[in-house]
Design an enzyme around this catalytic site. Sequence first.
Site, PDB file in Angstrom:
ATOM      1  N   HIS A 163       0.863  -1.181   0.000  1.00  0.00           N
ATOM      2  CA  HIS A 163       0.000   0.000   0.000  1.00  0.00           C
ATOM      3  C   HIS A 163       0.895   1.225   0.000  1.00  0.00           C
ATOM      4  O   HIS A 163       1.631   1.473   0.957  1.00  0.00           O
ATOM      5  CB  HIS A 163      -0.929   0.012   1.215  1.00  0.00           C
ATOM      6  N   CYS A 164       0.840   1.978  -1.081  1.00  0.00           N
ATOM      7  CA  CYS A 164       1.743   3.116  -1.247  1.00  0.00           C
ATOM      8  C   CYS A 164       1.100   4.371  -0.647  1.00  0.00           C
ATOM      9  O   CYS A 164       0.057   4.831  -1.143  1.00  0.00           O
ATOM     10  CB  CYS A 164       2.047   3.346  -2.732  1.00  0.00           C
TER      11      CYS A 164
END
Length: 272
Positions: A184-185
């Site tokens: 998850h950026c």
Amino acid sequence: MMVPSEAEPTSSPPQPKRLYQAWKGNNVFLCGGRLILGPDAASLLLSSFLVAGPAIVFCYQMQSKFFRSNGQPHMHRAALLIVIITTLVDLFFLFMTSARDPGIVPRNTRAPPPEADERNLPATPSMEWSVGGTPRMRFRRTKDVNVNGVTVKLKFCETCLRYRPPRSSHCSICNNCVQKFDHHCPWVGQCIGLRNYRYFFLFIATSTFLCISVLIFSWLNVHGEMQDNGGSIWKALRKEVYSFVLIIYTSIVVWFVGGLTVLHLYLISTNQ
């Protein structure tokens, strides 16, 4: 003559909800569900500013030099075009990474999930109580399936109530299972998975190219001022303050986006 009685009002059937209106994850939907963002989508504005801000400063610097300087106008024009086009492409890839479905695995709305039904099996340490409305049912935490002659172990997701496909994982931030989940950026505010990984890689690769381009052109500006001032770097830096700031900024950022690009090139080449 008989007067016909007024028709009794009939209640209209309830309108079915669209999928995004009944979504159980933490995603944010825009444009009637056409755009799907992560719960921390506000970071997209910060990332856009970090990309577009230095590019705007560089274009302003080059545009002013284009009108003030009589030498090398073609170099200034080429630098402007390269940075403007690269910035627009970079922002496009950033938007596509953030606003595209990363590969969310639909939840199982049926209770209990038929593929997880193990009522007739004895209780073992590899089983757990379900968290749904069936307290007497136990689900295996894992099960083995055959994929192209290879035995793959699937894990059961207690939130989505289904066995996750191979190379999938549950994102605790978005609260969804994502196919080929990478991470998850926080910079794009979205999970990186099956359907947006190519846009994410193109985004970081384009960001690396943009940093290198701005860094090179800024150094050329400083070098040109040094030649005009007898080789004095301090006089050149005083006249090229914007270029000096851009050199520092891009020198720092290129290590992060460049290193990330090299890492994902390695992951892609080794099929990870």
